[in-house]
Design a protein around this motif. Sequence first.
Motif, PDB file in Angstrom:
ATOM      1  N   CYS A  60      66.129  39.260  73.670  1.00 45.64           N
ATOM      2  CA  CYS A  60      65.168  38.326  74.274  1.00 45.64           C
ATOM      3  C   CYS A  60      64.506  39.002  75.461  1.00 45.64           C
ATOM      4  CB  CYS A  60      65.872  37.065  74.739  1.00 45.64           C
ATOM      5  SG  CYS A  60      66.907  36.320  73.471  1.00 45.64           S
ATOM      6  N   ILE A  61      63.175  39.001  75.445  1.00 45.61           N
ATOM      7  CA  ILE A  61      62.407  39.641  76.508  1.00 45.61           C
ATOM      8  C   ILE A  61      61.593  38.576  77.221  1.00 45.61           C
ATOM      9  CG2 ILE A  61      60.705  41.456  77.016  1.00 45.61           C
ATOM     10  CD1 ILE A  61      61.473  42.762  74.328  1.00 45.61           C
ATOM     11  N   SER A  62      61.856  38.444  78.520  1.00 47.22           N
ATOM     12  CA  SER A  62      61.178  37.395  79.290  1.00 47.22           C
ATOM     13  C   SER A  62      59.969  37.964  80.032  1.00 47.22           C
ATOM     14  CB  SER A  62      62.163  36.787  80.285  1.00 47.22           C
ATOM     15  OG  SER A  62      61.497  35.844  81.086  1.00 47.22           O
ATOM     16  N   PHE A  63      58.846  37.254  79.863  1.00 46.91           N
ATOM     17  CA  PHE A  63      57.605  37.643  80.537  1.00 46.91           C
ATOM     18  C   PHE A  63      57.296  36.640  81.647  1.00 46.91           C
ATOM     19  CE2 PHE A  63      55.821  40.989  77.801  1.00 46.91           C
ATOM     20  CZ  PHE A  63      56.655  40.891  76.703  1.00 46.91           C
ATOM     21  N   GLU A  64      56.448  37.056  82.588  1.00 48.46           N
ATOM     22  CA  GLU A  64      56.007  36.151  83.648  1.00 48.46           C
ATOM     23  C   GLU A  64      55.493  34.858  83.028  1.00 48.46           C
ATOM     24  OE1 GLU A  64      53.942  38.993  86.962  1.00 48.46           O
ATOM     25  OE2 GLU A  64      53.128  39.076  84.934  1.00 48.46           O
ATOM     26  N   GLY A  65      55.766  33.750  83.679  1.00 53.44           N
ATOM     27  CA  GLY A  65      55.325  32.458  83.154  1.00 53.44           C
ATOM     28  C   GLY A  65      56.371  31.843  82.237  1.00 53.44           C
ATOM     29  N   ASP A  66      57.606  32.385  82.274  1.00 53.97           N
ATOM     30  CA  ASP A  66      58.724  31.873  81.485  1.00 53.97           C
ATOM     31  C   ASP A  66      58.445  31.876  79.973  1.00 53.97           C
ATOM     32  OD1 ASP A  66      61.336  31.103  81.371  1.00 53.97           O
ATOM     33  OD2 ASP A  66      60.964  28.976  81.781  1.00 53.97           O
ATOM     34  N   LEU A  67      57.754  32.924  79.525  1.00 51.28           N
ATOM     35  CA  LEU A  67      57.529  33.099  78.085  1.00 51.28           C
ATOM     36  C   LEU A  67      58.537  34.124  77.570  1.00 51.28           C
ATOM     37  CD1 LEU A  67      53.646  33.229  77.973  1.00 51.28           C
ATOM     38  CD2 LEU A  67      55.073  31.559  76.792  1.00 51.28           C
ATOM     39  N   TRP A  68      59.106  33.847  76.409  1.00 55.63           N
ATOM     40  CA  TRP A  68      60.130  34.720  75.847  1.00 55.63           C
ATOM     41  C   TRP A  68      59.715  35.243  74.481  1.00 55.63           C
ATOM     42  CZ3 TRP A  68      64.807  36.075  78.175  1.00 55.63           C
ATOM     43  CH2 TRP A  68      65.123  35.391  79.364  1.00 55.63           C
ATOM     44  N   LEU A  69      59.915  36.540  74.322  1.00 56.04           N
ATOM     45  CA  LEU A  69      59.729  37.180  73.024  1.00 56.04           C
ATOM     46  C   LEU A  69      61.138  37.416  72.479  1.00 56.04           C
ATOM     47  CD1 LEU A  69      57.585  38.692  71.173  1.00 56.04           C
ATOM     48  CD2 LEU A  69      58.246  40.748  72.413  1.00 56.04           C
ATOM     49  N   VAL A  70      61.432  36.809  71.327  1.00 56.26           N
ATOM     50  CA  VAL A  70      62.790  36.895  70.785  1.00 56.26           C
ATOM     51  C   VAL A  70      62.763  37.660  69.463  1.00 56.26           C
ATOM     52  CG1 VAL A  70      64.822  35.592  70.065  1.00 56.26           C
ATOM     53  CG2 VAL A  70      63.340  34.701  71.885  1.00 56.26           C
ATOM     54  N   LEU A  71      63.531  38.739  69.431  1.00 56.66           N
ATOM     55  CA  LEU A  71      63.495  39.641  68.295  1.00 56.66           C
ATOM     56  C   LEU A  71      64.844  39.673  67.583  1.00 56.66           C
ATOM     57  CD1 LEU A  71      62.343  42.103  66.742  1.00 56.66           C
ATOM     58  CD2 LEU A  71      62.977  43.501  68.697  1.00 56.66           C
ATOM     59  N   HIS A  72      64.829  39.424  66.292  1.00 56.01           N
ATOM     60  CA  HIS A  72      66.048  39.567  65.480  1.00 56.01           C
ATOM     61  C   HIS A  72      65.813  40.711  64.491  1.00 56.01           C
ATOM     62  CE1 HIS A  72      69.636  38.998  63.307  1.00 56.01           C
ATOM     63  NE2 HIS A  72      69.862  37.747  63.646  1.00 56.01           N
ATOM     64  N   LEU A  73      66.603  41.768  64.614  1.00 55.37           N
ATOM     65  CA  LEU A  73      66.389  42.962  63.787  1.00 55.37           C
ATOM     66  C   LEU A  73      66.935  42.799  62.370  1.00 55.37           C
ATOM     67  CD1 LEU A  73      67.407  45.530  66.536  1.00 55.37           C
ATOM     68  CD2 LEU A  73      65.086  45.141  65.699  1.00 55.37           C
ATOM     69  N   MET A  74      67.759  41.763  62.152  1.00 53.09           N
ATOM     70  CA  MET A  74      68.435  41.560  60.864  1.00 53.09           C
ATOM     71  C   MET A  74      69.114  42.871  60.426  1.00 53.09           C
ATOM     72  SD  MET A  74      68.363  38.388  60.154  1.00 53.09           S
ATOM     73  CE  MET A  74      68.812  38.288  58.420  1.00 53.09           C
ATOM     74  N   ILE A  75      68.937  43.307  59.166  1.00 53.09           N
ATOM     75  CA  ILE A  75      69.711  44.474  58.716  1.00 53.09           C
ATOM     76  C   ILE A  75      69.017  45.791  59.043  1.00 53.09           C
ATOM     77  CG2 ILE A  75      70.584  45.683  56.657  1.00 53.09           C
ATOM     78  CD1 ILE A  75      71.128  42.879  55.470  1.00 53.09           C
ATOM     79  N   ALA A  76      67.745  45.882  58.702  1.00 51.23           N
ATOM     80  CA  ALA A  76      67.090  47.193  58.735  1.00 51.23           C
ATOM     81  C   ALA A  76      66.054  47.344  59.850  1.00 51.23           C
ATOM     82  CB  ALA A  76      66.455  47.478  57.381  1.00 51.23           C
ATOM     83  N   GLY A  77      65.931  46.357  60.724  1.00 50.52           N
ATOM     84  CA  GLY A  77      64.983  46.458  61.825  1.00 50.52           C
ATOM     85  C   GLY A  77      65.501  47.424  62.893  1.00 50.52           C
ATOM     86  N   ARG A  78      64.610  48.280  63.406  1.00 49.37           N
ATOM     87  CA  ARG A  78      64.998  49.239  64.448  1.00 49.37           C
ATOM     88  C   ARG A  78      63.874  49.350  65.472  1.00 49.37           C
ATOM     89  NH1 ARG A  78      68.869  48.436  61.991  1.00 49.37           N
ATOM     90  NH2 ARG A  78      70.373  49.857  61.030  1.00 49.37           N
ATOM     91  N   LEU A  79      64.254  49.712  66.702  1.00 51.47           N
ATOM     92  CA  LEU A  79      63.267  49.903  67.755  1.00 51.47           C
ATOM     93  C   LEU A  79      63.104  51.392  68.051  1.00 51.47           C
ATOM     94  CD1 LEU A  79      64.380  47.064  70.190  1.00 51.47           C
ATOM     95  CD2 LEU A  79      62.305  47.107  68.773  1.00 51.47           C
ATOM     96  N   HIS A  80      61.920  51.743  68.467  1.00 55.14           N
ATOM     97  CA  HIS A  80      61.639  53.133  68.814  1.00 55.14           C
ATOM     98  C   HIS A  80      60.793  53.157  70.077  1.00 55.14           C
ATOM     99  CE1 HIS A  80      62.936  53.845  64.686  1.00 55.14           C
ATOM    100  NE2 HIS A  80      62.157  52.810  64.391  1.00 55.14           N
TER     101      HIS A  80
END
Length: 330
Positions: A60-80
């Motif tokens: 969960c990534i919180s931005f100014e203004g109390d907005l949240w970006l919520v990421l679920h990678l499940m099985i094969a999701g990856r970040l780079h």
Amino acid sequence: MPELPDIVIYIEALEQRVLDQTLERVQITSPFLLRTAAPPITTLEGRKIVELRRLGKRICISFEGDLWLVLHLMIAGRLHWKEFLVRTTSVRGRDRIGTGSAARSNATRVAKNRLAIFDFPSGSLSLTEAGTQRRASLHVVQGSDGLQRLDPGGLEVFETDLENFAKVLSSANHTLKRALTDPRLFSGIGNAYSDEILFGARLSPIALTQKLTSEQIKRLFDTTRTTLTRWMDLLRAEAGNGFPEKVTAFRPEMAVHGRYQKPCSRCGAKIQRIRYASNETNYCPNCQTSGKLLADRALSRLLRSDWPRSIDELEGIRSGEPGKEGPPKE
Ligand SMILES: [Zn+2]
């Protein structure tokens, strides 16, 4: 599927790179990724990241203004993460990658798997998902209410005591494998680390939670915490100052997970497996099932009957969500 230790390490790496940074631009390239329409994801552009938090297996990534970006990678999701050293050269360099044919096909494959790109002044964060199934998800929600709606409600094993752990564990009579990996019961534990925890605690994956002795429950509680801590330390050391690019559920240091027919590091017996649904659990018959090598088919039946139809079903359930399997009965 990235689990608690992997997610914690991702979050630590992200904190070092994007905390206090302003999101300049977001591009979503997969139509299946974003599961919310309002607020629109472009609302996040021009806002600074103020906090990062784990919610089960979600980032969960919180931005100014109390907005949240919520990421679920499940099985094969990856970040780079791709750092912009000198921004203009870096962008030009990226274009140059496509000159050779091998490089071109590689670039095409990466581009095909890339679901989203988030550009910051210092670098670019991208999300990829290997394979053809599109399971990874992104939600944009407002405030803690919005965040709470995405919380499966599982217990945080590092924020609880033995008594509470025992209560949640025995709230329904499930197999241990199922109970540990149910996101409504315990937070952040999946197929890989549950195998490792059960091996560490010398408990059978198909032992029933309401049949455990208090000594076994205590052993499970302690081993759950020590196993997850050991893996966080290991993954942290492996990533060092770099971004965790080698996130996988199969690691050579694992004792049983993904080690079917290989020798047990403790007793030398062959690691066994039980297949159920589209999954399998690995265990040592000597260390975990009193030396008994039980028939795979019978075990599979037992685990399957204790299992939801698909992993999406288990991961997608939120506490008390109507129309889906409800929270476990008291
Ligand atoms: Zn063994």
